[in-house]
Write a protein that holds these residues in place. Structure first.
Motif, PDB file in Angstrom:
ATOM      1  N   ALA E 116      53.584  51.558  -0.227  1.00  0.00           N
ATOM      2  CA  ALA E 116      54.231  51.307  -1.611  1.00  0.00           C
ATOM      3  C   ALA E 116      53.414  50.172  -2.415  1.00  0.00           C
ATOM      4  CB  ALA E 116      55.527  50.391  -1.455  1.00  0.00           C
ATOM      5  N   ARG E 119      50.125  50.814  -4.617  1.00  0.00           N
ATOM      6  CA  ARG E 119      50.206  51.454  -6.017  1.00  0.00           C
ATOM      7  C   ARG E 119      50.389  50.122  -7.041  1.00  0.00           C
ATOM      8  NH1 ARG E 119      51.840  56.696  -6.802  1.00  0.00           N
ATOM      9  NH2 ARG E 119      53.286  55.808  -8.341  1.00  0.00           N
ATOM     10  N   LEU E 120      50.752  49.147  -6.504  1.00  0.00           N
ATOM     11  CA  LEU E 120      51.245  48.156  -7.540  1.00  0.00           C
ATOM     12  C   LEU E 120      50.297  47.149  -7.707  1.00  0.00           C
ATOM     13  CD1 LEU E 120      54.910  47.678  -6.276  1.00  0.00           C
ATOM     14  CD2 LEU E 120      54.096  49.162  -7.849  1.00  0.00           C
ATOM     15  N   GLY E 122      49.121  43.048  -9.425  1.00  0.00           N
ATOM     16  CA  GLY E 122      49.733  41.889  -9.956  1.00  0.00           C
ATOM     17  C   GLY E 122      51.124  41.309  -9.809  1.00  0.00           C
ATOM     18  N   PRO E 123      51.926  41.050 -11.102  1.00  0.00           N
ATOM     19  CA  PRO E 123      53.214  40.829 -10.920  1.00  0.00           C
ATOM     20  C   PRO E 123      54.156  41.837 -10.506  1.00  0.00           C
ATOM     21  CG  PRO E 123      52.654  41.246 -13.128  1.00  0.00           C
ATOM     22  CD  PRO E 123      51.270  41.213 -12.303  1.00  0.00           C
ATOM     23  N   TYR E 124      53.941  42.992 -10.399  1.00  0.00           N
ATOM     24  CA  TYR E 124      54.740  44.129 -10.053  1.00  0.00           C
ATOM     25  C   TYR E 124      54.607  44.017  -8.413  1.00  0.00           C
ATOM     26  CZ  TYR E 124      54.585  45.687 -14.567  1.00  0.00           C
ATOM     27  OH  TYR E 124      54.754  45.651 -15.885  1.00  0.00           O
ATOM     28  N   ALA E 128      57.915  43.168  -6.145  1.00  0.00           N
ATOM     29  CA  ALA E 128      58.375  44.062  -5.074  1.00  0.00           C
ATOM     30  C   ALA E 128      58.198  43.103  -3.695  1.00  0.00           C
ATOM     31  CB  ALA E 128      57.350  45.109  -4.826  1.00  0.00           C
ATOM     32  N   ARG E 228      43.975  53.825   1.282  1.00  0.00           N
ATOM     33  CA  ARG E 228      43.704  53.623   2.611  1.00  0.00           C
ATOM     34  C   ARG E 228      43.233  51.951   2.762  1.00  0.00           C
ATOM     35  NH1 ARG E 228      40.815  58.736   4.064  1.00  0.00           N
ATOM     36  NH2 ARG E 228      42.147  59.998   3.375  1.00  0.00           N
TER      37      ARG E 228
END
Ligand SMILES: Nc1ncnc2c1ncn2[C@@H]1O[C@H](COP(=O)(O)OP(=O)(O)OP(=O)(O)O)[C@@H](O)[C@H]1O
Ligand SMILES: Nc1ncnc2c1ncn2[C@@H]1O[C@H](COP(=O)(O)OP(=O)(O)OP(=O)(O)O)[C@@H](O)[C@H]1O
Ligand SMILES: [Mg+2]
Ligand SMILES: [Mg+2]
Lengths: 416, 269, 262, 292, 352
Positions: E116, E119-120, E122-124, E128, E228
């Motif tokens: 998960a 895909r994110l 910095g702040p995201y 999370a 990966r």
């Protein structure tokens, strides 16, 4: 070991004990989310020890009380307990607070043979004399409190639909067990809140929805206040019953009454709520014990006001001084445990009912009385009721509570 | 001026282009960046793609590399249809590309930068790296040697231990090229390799690219006409996302549409 | 500072940008060594030199992004040597930085608006509501779009999606919108199609000829730069090695081969 | 049904609080590209300022206004003293500075104001509206919170969309050097950004405190859920912050009511992960498609 | 001076893994020396420092090398701790197996979280992982039958194998107490983890992680699968966190949700950055800061005559101020500062 005894009449030197001092320790949440309230307890205890020290100490020794912050985090508790035991070399741990926190150091204290007295929590964990022979509870445990409340409700509110508002840990769980022993069939809803949340409206709304007209809360004071606010929001007005832990009417009541000063007309306080007591609180101004606490706090406390948390700390300190007195002039760790097991059950002190200490039991206060909150004070509804865990019966206490000794310091029992 | 290594431009030695992509159409919202564009790269040939700014040159490269999805491209590799490439598979397929910016790793030394490019030659796995097994050590040494060789080939082995930011711009450009070449590609895509270079460096670059075409197919995008005209065997001109001309350098230079859309009168010197 | 339009630029050379003995270092590296040069109004001054000669450094010092270790920068009678970059910009020196000058997260229009805002600030600062600098052909957004039509279609698009050349156009347009007195251009031709380069150079010439704009043009592409410049300055290793008439420079074979490479 | 209504209304009013906090985060993110973990602690401090005033006999609204002004000053001060040096540096350094600030301010409040519960008054009634004979979990004060949050959101949207100041602030946050070349007083913009964000943060603090209990750590749960809300909405968008806040508030209220309150934080995690997997830039965040 | 360093360098093995082995050996000697000298109280502190160091080392790989921020490593430590508690419950499993299992289970969780997280940005990513830190401990309360609820699970203390006891006695002539054993266990784990991480960091994996951090597009073009590479970094770092949690559980002897609050996650990140991002030495220094600073401040406060409550409140105040000050004065952490000073000394040395 610190400080050998030069006169050498007993030969052995006990850790934490010197000719003129006894060092004891404790852990409390002094910072962080759990600090409000609980951080006042050790200040009360400290005031009482200072009072005792100022009056000559115990058998000539002053009590050095070291308490450290664990921020209510077991990992920290483990660290500060290491510090207390291995570096400060305390003689005993007295009054360490919290179930998960203190639970983390049970084994460590046991392995290091440190007496672990009067844990500030009503969990049943502390009463395991076989596994932890040096650990003792102090306050009434949540189960017997629940039982006594349950029985009261069964007698006086036999038609009521009962709802439970429970903190989602051993506190709520043990309390629920006790209440259910008497009114299981009357309970229409049991709502649990996680102590980490900040909103109990969903829970209170569920109780309202279930039609509960009596709500028993095993809540800590801040959640008592939050549940009252939620109820006010929903205009929900059942008969409230709160565990002793959360019913500090002086605290909660004053918190809530502030809201009534503002735009809120409908004064919401704990007026009329039921609770239990095993100690007299600040608001019982006529009580000789409370007078003692006020004197001690004036002399040795800070500028802040006396609170029930501080009284709790002082009462606990009183019991510890009592134990030391009874152990005699040559305190040893085994001696401490022996004293509590042999005579702890007979200690007369600030608690309304005696402790259950015996070789087979390390459980604390044996009973509570049910009371109604009137203004900031309480009015007893029942005599002090005694019981024990499991299906032990509930009985009334016969004798009345003895007033404190003149000088406010427990006497050494004759013969010692 | 042109130093052709062979007559590959006019009489291809191969029957199929090394890489061929047809029917590329790319739209961004309402904007059509490419419409039915085709591109073929022959071995031993330098293929130029030119066109005005925003004509879609970089986008075309992005489609070839799988960074941008085209509507229904058909891709062939040595004449055989293959699925559209995905970016991280390019190196393994023998395709390398330089970026319009530099795209060097700031936190890695020059040597390490190039070693990353040679990553596809490693053979040992995670466990041997974790435990520091001889296999991984040997592997690492081999990759290092390759990288050093690539740096030597481009004459920048002197700054192997330096970090890119501390180097002059032309050197950095070479490092970026070394990183592309170390993977021993069969197809090399160069996006504005000469931008920011001075005259001398550009000349050297031209020779280098010509030299490379012995070993691989090269597709080159640049706005420096001197360079493009001197090194390319064949040129495709894009305008507004369409191919407006294809042919040898001389044809293109003389094509009025190209002059109008791209070269302008003045710069045509 | 408020020179009037009809002042022939050559008569009042002090109204342009003057640089005296400018020295700058990056730690131990001496990047500029006692550089003297003048960029008078109404003229294009080309600064030439190989990679690493110190051209970008010169512009960064002038625009206040880099503190010089010696020397001074004068705009007209005003000393800008130790002014902060924002004050230099407000004084009317606009820089088109090398490479990444686009704020990619903003739209094309917002980027341009920032330039226009500076122009408005400058004209307000001048007090009487008239533009601080002489009128230039590029004074509002439509002018920019006329100059660079491909930007108009991408007006509401995030600048991030622009191609390399389109970004360069955007930065140029933005600088022009700020109605500068002095325009510092760091390799404006970078990544631009030949036709566009020719157009930009022609526009520059037009702007300069129309009035008081002074242009300091840094270019790799010495030949085309000299073809539009009035004066050429050649930098090598942070030092001015030649400074003269553009046509004279272009004709000096020795110099051309040694430093300019054509 | 009554239960569902109550949970929904409660979710909306809690969500408004998270939204208020998320708005402050969005504001600071947009104007400095920093996630301010100290936002909650700063708000807590100014809420205490208001409380001290109110307890000394001042009217609620005086305390309210002074707290906002204090927030402005505190935000500006913090930016000038401790944030300025790390601006434009590695992202993590700014994160650590705000974390340090968070810890220090919270400890400071405990020292200054003591760490006990205090009740904080509310300017409006705390008993729910009565609709069709039933009292619902929505009070006049809740209504005030929602209106305040919407007003702030609109103000922020207007600031960033319509005003030159907003454009300058955004540019400063994104590219300091370029902004300076465009004559923007970047330092001033950054200070202003922090100051305004601290005002919005203080407002959030006051709204959360109103009619409830405060102590030095009272903002902690809100910080987490407010941050989750901001990220959910896409950190760049005021509308996203409000949507995210309401979404989190509603979801948590339902989860707490129907499943159990120990799952509240886990539910927040689940929602966040689900949304971010579909939209890594949050619900309203703009994706930057072009990479090369 | 520089001659001295090159002189030393000549005696070092040339291949990184061999060099790391040598350093680990030296580290082992140092650990034994320190452990045998200091008191039991210090043993306890050292053990605490060890579990922070392990987790911080994993985090420094993730954040420093791969550029992924994680505010949720405390939750991953909880996974390791709970796994250990459950496995040691029967009393039959050797603690080594439990530790390995803890690392493996946490690595497994790391695969999911990492997938998960990949895909994110910095702040995201921060958001999370923050939600992870706060949410995951809720599971322990939800499944209170298995995981003990708020009250937590007790953890059986490991006992040393006889041979270890004997060997140590033979070597040092001193008895091996419980605290000392835990310190040995914890630091043995530190050395092992550091050895393996150092190998990874100097191998292609370290290089690839840094490449992905610096430029995604260029890394992709070099044939690196971004997802990966990111997930692998997350898994490695999660395994470290799991191991750290395992050590923590055995040292603390209890694992409860309140031990794995957001504060823990944030402390780890702080340790990593203040110590020096991307450096294993920095991880150790940061861990030392976490363990030694607060009690030192509290003691100082008490000595200055403050009440225990005030002194306790002083600790977070000073801690917070130290964090801010450290970032303002030494933005590259203690290790970066040291490196700068060392370079200055060396330059002056070579000038002289
Ligand atoms: N993600 C995107 N969203 C919207 N428009 C895009 C996107 N990517 C590219 N474009 C547009 O597509 C067009 C083609 O862009 P491309 O980068 O391919 O141009 P180019 O030919 O490489 O130009 P240059 O020579 O200036 O580099 C441009 O007009 C650009 O604005
Ligand atoms: N940030 C920096 N730190 C250290 N040295 C630098 C820095 N920037 C530039 N230099 C050095 O200063 C000198 C001048 O650089 P500058 O960028 O001004 O050259 P330039 O003439 O603009 O070159 P180019 O044509 O490549 O843009 C070069 O030797 C360069 O390596
Ligand atoms: Mg392009
Ligand atoms: Mg330059």
């Amino acid at each position: 070991g610190a400080g050998g005894r030069p006169d050498g009449d007993s030969g052995g030197a006990e850790t934490g004990v010197t000719d003129d001092t006894i060092t004891i320790g404790a852990h409390f949440p002094l910072t962080g989310v759990a600090a409000p309230g609980y951080s006042e307890i050790p200040t009360g205890a400290k005031a009482y020890y200072d009072y005792v020290n100022a009056n000559g100490g115990v058998h000539g020794r002053t009590i050095e009380y070291v308490y450290r912050d664990d921020a209510y985090n077991p990992t920290n508790t483990s660290q500060v307990t290491n510090e207390l035991v291995l570096r400060d070399e305390i003689f005993a741990m007295v009054g360490g607070l919290g179930t998960p926190t203190h639970g983390a150091v049970l084994d460590f204290l046991h392995d290091n043979e440190v007496p672990d007295l009067f844990v500030s929590s009503g969990s049943l964990l502390w009463d395991q004399p076989d596994t932890y022979p040096m650990t003792f509870g102090w306050q009434s445990d949540y189960e017997i409190e629940g039982k006594i409340l349950g029985q009261y409700l069964a007698e006086h509110h036999s038609d009521a639909k009962i709802g439970l508002l429970l903190q989602d840990d051993d506190f709520g769980e043990d309390g629920e067990k006790g209440v259910r022993a008497y009114v299981d069939s009357q309970i229409v809803s049991a709502q649990r809140y996680a102590p980490t949340t900040n909103d109990v409206t969903p829970q209170v709304s569920a109780l309202k929805d279930a039609g509960a007209d009596v709500v028993v809360g095993f809540t800590v004071p801040s959640f008592t206040a939050l549940s009252q606010l939620s109820a006010q929001r929903l205009d929900y007005d059942p008969q409230w019953v709160y565990s002793n832990v959360g019913s500090d009417s002086a605290l909660v009541g004053s918190l809530l009454s502030r809201f009534s000063e503002g735009a809120v007309e409908d004064a919401s306080s704990l007026e009329g709520a039921l609770t239990t007591e095993y100690l007299s609180g600040v608001e019982d101004s006529g009580d000789p014990w409370v007078e003692l606490w006020q004197r001690v706090w004036e002399e040795h406390g800070g500028d802040e006001p006396l609170t029930n948390y501080r009284i709790y700390g002082m009462a606990q300190a009183y019991t510890f001084v009592q134990t030391l007195q009874a152990t005699g002039p040559e305190p040893t760790r085994e001696g401490l445990v022996e004293t509590l097991e042999s005579s702890g059950g007979e200690f007369a002190g600030p608690t309304l009912s005696p402790f259950r200490y015996s070789p087979d039991s390390h459980a604390g206060v044996s009973g509570v009385r049910v009371a109604e909150i009137v203004g900031e004070a309480t009015e007893p509804l029942t005599p002090v009721l005694l019981t024990d865990n499991g299906d032990a019966e509930i009985t009334e206490q016969e004798s009345d509570q003895a007033p404190p000794p003149e000088d406010g310091i427990p006497d050494a029992p004759a013969g010692n | 001026m042109r130093q052709r290594s062979g007559g590959s431009g006019d009489t291809p030695r191969e029957r199929h282009p090394l890489f061929q992509i047809d029917g590329v159409t790319v739209r961004f919202g309402g904007l059509t960046a490419l419409e039915d564009v085709s591109l073929a790269a022959w071995p031993h040939e330098v293929h130029g793609v030119i066109g005005p700014n925003g004509a879609g040159k970089t986008t075309l490269f992005n489609v070839c590399c799988g960074f941008t999805a085209a509507e229904s491209p058909s891709v062939r590799w040595r004449g055989d249809p293959v699925p559209p490439p995905r970016p991280h598979e390019l190196a393994a397929r023998g395709i390398a590309r330089t970026l319009q910016g530099l795209g060097l790793f700031r936190g890695l030394t020059v040597l390490e930068n190039v070693m990353v490019g040679a990553d596809r030659f490693r053979r040992s796995g995670f466990a041997s790296a974790l435990f520091g097994l001889p296999r991984s050590v040997a592997d690492e040494r081999a990759v290092r040697n390759r990288a050093q060789r690539a740096l030597r080939d481009l004459d920048v082995d002197g700054c192997a231990a330096a970090y890119p930011d501390s180097l002059p711009y032309p050197i950095r450009k070479r490092v970026a090229l070394a990183r592309a070449l170390v993977s021993e590609p069969e197809l090399l895509l160069l996006d504005e390799p000469a931008s920011g270079l001075g005259h001398d460096d550009m000349g050297e670059l031209g020779e280098l690219v010509r030299g490379l075409s012995d070993r691989m197919a090269v597709v080159l995008v640049d706005h420096h006409m001197d360079l493009v005209m001197s090194v390319c065997d064949r040129i495709t001109v894009l305008d507004f996302g369409r191919v407006i001309a294809t042919g040898g350098p001389d044809e293109i230079a003389a094509n009025p549409a190209v002059v109008r859309a791209y070269l302008g009168e003045e710069a045509h010197t | 500072m408020n020179s009037t339009l009809d002042d022939p630029p050559t008569e009042r050379p002090e109204t342009g940008l003057r640089i005296r003995g400018l020295t700058a270092r990056y730690g131990p590296v001496l990047a500029l060594d006692e550089v003297d040069l003048t960029a008078p109004r109404g003229q294009i001054t080309a600064v030439l030199g190989a990679n690493g000669a110190g051209k970008t450094t010169l512009l960064r010092v002038v625009s206040g992004l880099l503190r010089p270790s010696g020397g001074e920068v004068l705009l007209g009678s005003r000393n800008l040597t130790d002014s902060a970059a924002e004050d230099v910009a407000r004084a009317g020196v606009a820089q088109v930085p090398e490479g990444r000058g686009v704020i990619t997260e903003l739209t094309v229009e917002e980027n341009l608006r920032l330039g226009a805002l500076l122009g408005a600030t400058r004209s307000r600062a001048a007090g009487d509501g008239t533009p601080a600098a002489p009128p230039v052909p590029v004074s509002d957004l439509p002018d920019v779009f006329a100059l660079f039509p491909s930007l108009e279609r991408r007006r509401r698009q995030s600048a991030h999606s622009l191609s390399g050349g389109e970004r360069q156009m955007l930065v140029l347009g933005r600088a022009l919108l700020s109605a500068p007195e002095v325009l510092l251009l760091d390799e404006p031709s970078l990544g631009l199609a030949p036709k566009v380069v020719a157009r930009i150079f022609a526009v520059l010439r037009e702007l300069v000829d129309a009035g008081g704009l002074a242009v300091l043009l840094v270019e790799q592409n010495a030949r085309s730069a000299l073809s539009i410049a009035d004066t050429g300055v050649v930098l090598n290793l942070g030092r001015v090695v030649a400074c003269s008439d553009a046509s004279a420079l272009a004709a000096d074979d020795e110099l051309r081969h040694a430093y300019l490479g054509f | 049904m009554q239960r569902f209504v109550d949970l929904t209304l409660n979710g909306i009013s809690q969500g408004a609080i998270y939204a208020a906090f998320a708005l402050a985060l969005v504001l600071i993110w947009r104007s400095t590209r920093i996630v301010n973990f100290a936002q909650g602690a700063m708000a807590m401090l100014t809420t205490y300022v208001a409380l001290v005033l109110i307890e000394s006999g001042q009217p609620y609204w005086v305390g309210f206004a002074v707290a906002l002004v204090a927030g402005f000053a505190l935000g500006a001060l913090v930016e000038r003293l401790v944030i300025r040096p790390v601006e434009g540096g590695p992202e993590l350094n700014a994160v650590i500075v705000t974390l340090g600030l968070f810890v220090a301010l919270q400890a400071l409040a405990a020292i200054l104001f003591g760490s006990s519960y205090e009740s904080f008054p509310a300017p409006f009634a705390l008993t729910g509206f009565t609709i069709g004979g039933a009292t619902v979990a929505f009070t006049p004060f809740n209504a005030f919170v929602i209106l305040a949050v919407l007003a702030v959101m609109l103000a922020l949207v207007a600031l960033f969309r319509l005003t030159d100041l907003g454009l300058r602030m955004r540019a400063s946050a994104l590219q300091q050097e370029v902004s300076r070349l465009l004559g923007i007083r970047v330092g001033r913009m950054l200070t202003l950004g922090w100051a305004l964000a601290a005002v919005v943060g203080s407002l959030a603090g006051l709204l959360i405190a109103g009619g409830s209990l405060i102590h030095p750590a009272y903002m902690e749960p809100v910080i987490v859920f407010g941050f989750v809300a901001a990220v959910l909405g896409g950190l760049d968008s005021p509308g996203g912050a409000v949507t995210g806040g309401l979404l989190v508030g509603l979801a948590l209220s339902y989860v707490s009511g129907y499943l159990g309150s120990e799952l509240v934080a886990l539910a927040a995690l689940a929602i966040l992960v689900l949304v971010l997997l579909a939209r890594p830039q949050g619900l309203f965040g703009r994706t930057t498609e072009r990479k090369v | 001076m520089s001659q001295a360093t090159t002189g030393v360098r000549r005696f070092l093995p040339s291949s990184p893994p061999a060099r790391h082995l040598l350093f680990t050996g030296l580290g082992l000697v140092a650990v034994v020396l320190v452990a045998e000298i200091v008191s039991d109280f210090r043993h306890a502190q050292l053990a605490a420092m060890a579990y922070y160091a392990i987790a911080a080392a994993g985090l420094t790989v993730l954040t420093g090398l791969n550029g992924q921020i994680s505010l949720g490593h405390g939750a991953l430590m909880a996974v390791g701790a709970y796994t250990t508690a459950l496995l040691l419950d029967g009393g039959t499993l050797p603690f080594g197996v439990a530790m390995l299992a803890a690392a493996a289970v946490t690595a497994g969780v790391g695969v999911i979280v990492g997938a998960a997280a990949a895909r994110l940005h910095g702040p995201y990513l921060a958001g999370a992982t923050l939600a992870l830190a706060v949410g995951l401990p809720g599971l322990a309360v939800y499944f209170d039958g298995l995981l003990g609820g708020e009250q937590g699970l007790p953890v059986a203390t490991p006992t040393p194998a006889q041979w270890f006891d004997d060997a140590l006695y033979f070597l040092t002539g001193q008895e091996l107490g419980q605290q000392k054993f835990l310190a040995y266990l914890a630091w043995g784990t530190v050395l092992l983890v550091f050895l393996l991480l150092a190998n990874l960091m100097t191998s292609r994996y370290g290089r690839v992680w840094r490449a992905v951090r610096d430029d995604e597009v260029a890394a992709t073009l070099a044939g690196i699968h971004l997802g990966r590479a990111r997930v692998l970094a997350f898994v490695v770092s999660a395994a470290c966190a799991g191991l750290a949690g395992s050590v923590l559980a055995m040292v603390v002897r209890l694992t409860a949700p309140s031990g794995f609050t957001i504060v823990l996650s944030l402390s780890l990140l702080t340790a990593v950055v203040v110590g020096g991002l991307g450096s294993l030495t920095g991880a150790v220094l940061g861990a030392a800061l976490l363990v030694f600073l607060p009690p030192a401040v509290t003691d100082l406060g008490t000595e200055l005559g403050l009440t225990a409550v005030r002194a306790a409140q002083l600790a977070p105040l000073v801690y917070g101020i130290v964090l801010v000050a450290a970032m303002l004065t030494a933005p590259s952490g203690v290790v970066g500062l040291g490196r700068r000073l060392w370079n200055r000394v060396r330059n002056e040395g070579s000038k002289a």
